[in-house]
Design a protein around this motif. Structure first.
Motif, PDB file in Angstrom:
ATOM      1  N   PHE A 111      57.127  -0.888  33.673  1.00 46.61           N
ATOM      2  CA  PHE A 111      56.037  -1.399  32.854  1.00 46.61           C
ATOM      3  C   PHE A 111      54.708  -1.187  33.581  1.00 46.61           C
ATOM      4  N   ASN A 112      54.785  -1.105  34.913  1.00 45.61           N
ATOM      5  CA  ASN A 112      53.599  -0.839  35.727  1.00 45.61           C
ATOM      6  C   ASN A 112      53.603   0.603  36.232  1.00 45.61           C
ATOM      7  N   GLY A 113      54.565   0.940  37.086  1.00 44.81           N
ATOM      8  CA  GLY A 113      54.621   2.278  37.684  1.00 44.81           C
ATOM      9  C   GLY A 113      55.495   3.210  36.867  1.00 44.81           C
ATOM     10  N   LEU A 114      54.962   3.745  35.775  1.00 43.05           N
ATOM     11  CA  LEU A 114      55.782   4.528  34.850  1.00 43.05           C
ATOM     12  C   LEU A 114      56.325   5.797  35.486  1.00 43.05           C
ATOM     13  N   ARG A 115      55.481   6.547  36.172  1.00 46.87           N
ATOM     14  CA  ARG A 115      55.949   7.804  36.766  1.00 46.87           C
ATOM     15  C   ARG A 115      57.039   7.552  37.800  1.00 46.87           C
ATOM     16  N   GLN A 116      56.801   6.586  38.684  1.00 55.82           N
ATOM     17  CA  GLN A 116      57.817   6.282  39.690  1.00 55.82           C
ATOM     18  C   GLN A 116      59.049   5.650  39.046  1.00 55.82           C
ATOM     19  N   GLY A 117      58.836   4.891  37.971  1.00 54.88           N
ATOM     20  CA  GLY A 117      59.967   4.305  37.260  1.00 54.88           C
ATOM     21  C   GLY A 117      60.899   5.363  36.698  1.00 54.88           C
ATOM     22  N   ILE A 118      60.324   6.446  36.162  1.00 50.85           N
ATOM     23  CA  ILE A 118      61.137   7.562  35.663  1.00 50.85           C
ATOM     24  C   ILE A 118      61.880   8.222  36.817  1.00 50.85           C
ATOM     25  N   ALA A 119      61.156   8.469  37.916  1.00 47.11           N
ATOM     26  CA  ALA A 119      61.768   9.114  39.080  1.00 47.11           C
ATOM     27  C   ALA A 119      62.911   8.267  39.644  1.00 47.11           C
ATOM     28  N   MET A 120      62.712   6.954  39.708  1.00 51.36           N
ATOM     29  CA  MET A 120      63.751   6.059  40.222  1.00 51.36           C
ATOM     30  C   MET A 120      64.995   6.094  39.351  1.00 51.36           C
TER      31      MET A 120
END
Length: 325
Positions: A111-120
């Motif tokens: 909800f905050n770090g979208l790019r890193q959330g996808i990568a994770m």
């Protein structure tokens, strides 16, 4: 709906994330600026400092529909689907894993770090290859995940640490000492290589990052104690715990430097999501309803604190295009 219900939690969690307003989450406004400004696709410019995979995704969505709902809903489906796939395959208590997925903040992270959330989420699919010592598939997933956030590449060395023929305690100590010596150099290198990460060198005045790290450190000690007391020898559990532990201790020296929680301390989330698999094993081993119930309450308290105090996730607001009243 059954122990391993897949589509119901996928639909519910994806819709909750997809229907939200861009005002929910500290970085959501940045990710949706092109959609909210009705940017003409012909004026879209690929930025040098932003990962190509994410920019391609944004470009494709802008060329199809200009509302940020599609960015939120499609990325939510991708992320939740990746995690649920791993939970269904490896969790000893699927329902509890979904509960932990939400309350430990793994779900709300993007909800905050979208790019890193996808990568994770993409990186989570490398779990089978980490556990089964299959380096090249693990490497391929890390490289693909880095197309959405470059930090996924930092997960490559941890494959060798986890699979090193050495006692887990020695690996944890070795990782801590290594991070102690190279963390300052690493942060400065990242900040110098990309201006988007210049804030990584700034000293944080917020307590949220330290409280979160303290929470994960306490869980690390608790899990280690249970593994020792109950003499857990299962290699799957030991490897998952080792991966989690070396991730947490590698971030401690970074926090000692005072680095911002929104910067390099975010790397810890690549490791802490494994708690969703580890904790059900631990509580199943303890097999005490009072201990488990107490833990559930504590996780709910942690969820409330993180969503209301540190993440700008409350109040939850819906995307205006779906407002009825």
């Amino acid at each position: 709906l059954g122990r391993t219900a897949f589509f119901m939690p996928l639909i519910v969690l994806s819709l909750f994330a997809g229907l939200r307003s861009y005002q929910v989450g500290t970085d959501s406004g940045t990710y949706t600026r092109h959609f909210r400004s009705n940017l003409n696709i012909y004026n879209f410019e690929f930025e040098e400092g932003v990962e190509l995979g994410y920019q391609l995704l944004e470009y494709i969505l802008l060329s199809i529909n200009a509302d940020y709902f599609w960015l939120f809903i499609l990325t939510a489906i991708l992320i939740v689907c990746c995690y649920l796939t791993i939970f269904k395959r490896y969790s000893v208590n699927y329902a509890f894993s979904v509960f932990l997925f939400i309350t430990l903040g793994v779900y709300t992270f993007f909800f905050n770090g979208l790019r890193q959330g996808i990568a994770m989420a993409i990186f989570s699919l490398s779990t089978p290859y980490l556990l089964e010592k299959k380096f090249f598939p693990y490497l391929a997933i890390c490289i693909f995940a880095s197309l959405f956030h470059i930090t996924a590449l930092f997960m490559i060395p941890f494959y060798f640490l986890v699979n090193l023929e050495m006692k887990p305690l020695y690996k944890i100590v070795l990782t801590f000492l290594g991070s102690l010596f190279i963390s300052s150099f690493l942060i400065n290198y990242i900040a110098a290589s990309n201006q988007r990460y210049e804030s990584y060198t700034e000293v944080s005045e917020e307590a949220g990052g330290l409280l979160t790290l303290g929470f994960y450190t306490v869980l690390l000690l608790f899990i280690y104690l249970i593994i020792y007391i109950y003499r857990i020898k299962d290699q799957y559990t030991i490897k998952l715990f080792t991966f989690y532990a070396i991730g947490v201790v590698s971030i401690i020296p970074i926090s000692m430097l005072g680095a911002m929680a929104s910067g390099p301390q975010r790397l810890i989330t690549y490791f802490t999501w494994t708690l969703v698999l580890i904790l059900p094993i631990i509580f199943k081993k303890i097999n005490n309803i009072y201990v488990t119930s107490t833990a559930v309450v504590l996780f709910l308290v942690y969820f409330v604190l993180t969503t209301t105090r540190f993440s700008n996730l409350t109040p939850y607001m819906i995307n205006p295009i779906f407002e009825i009243f």
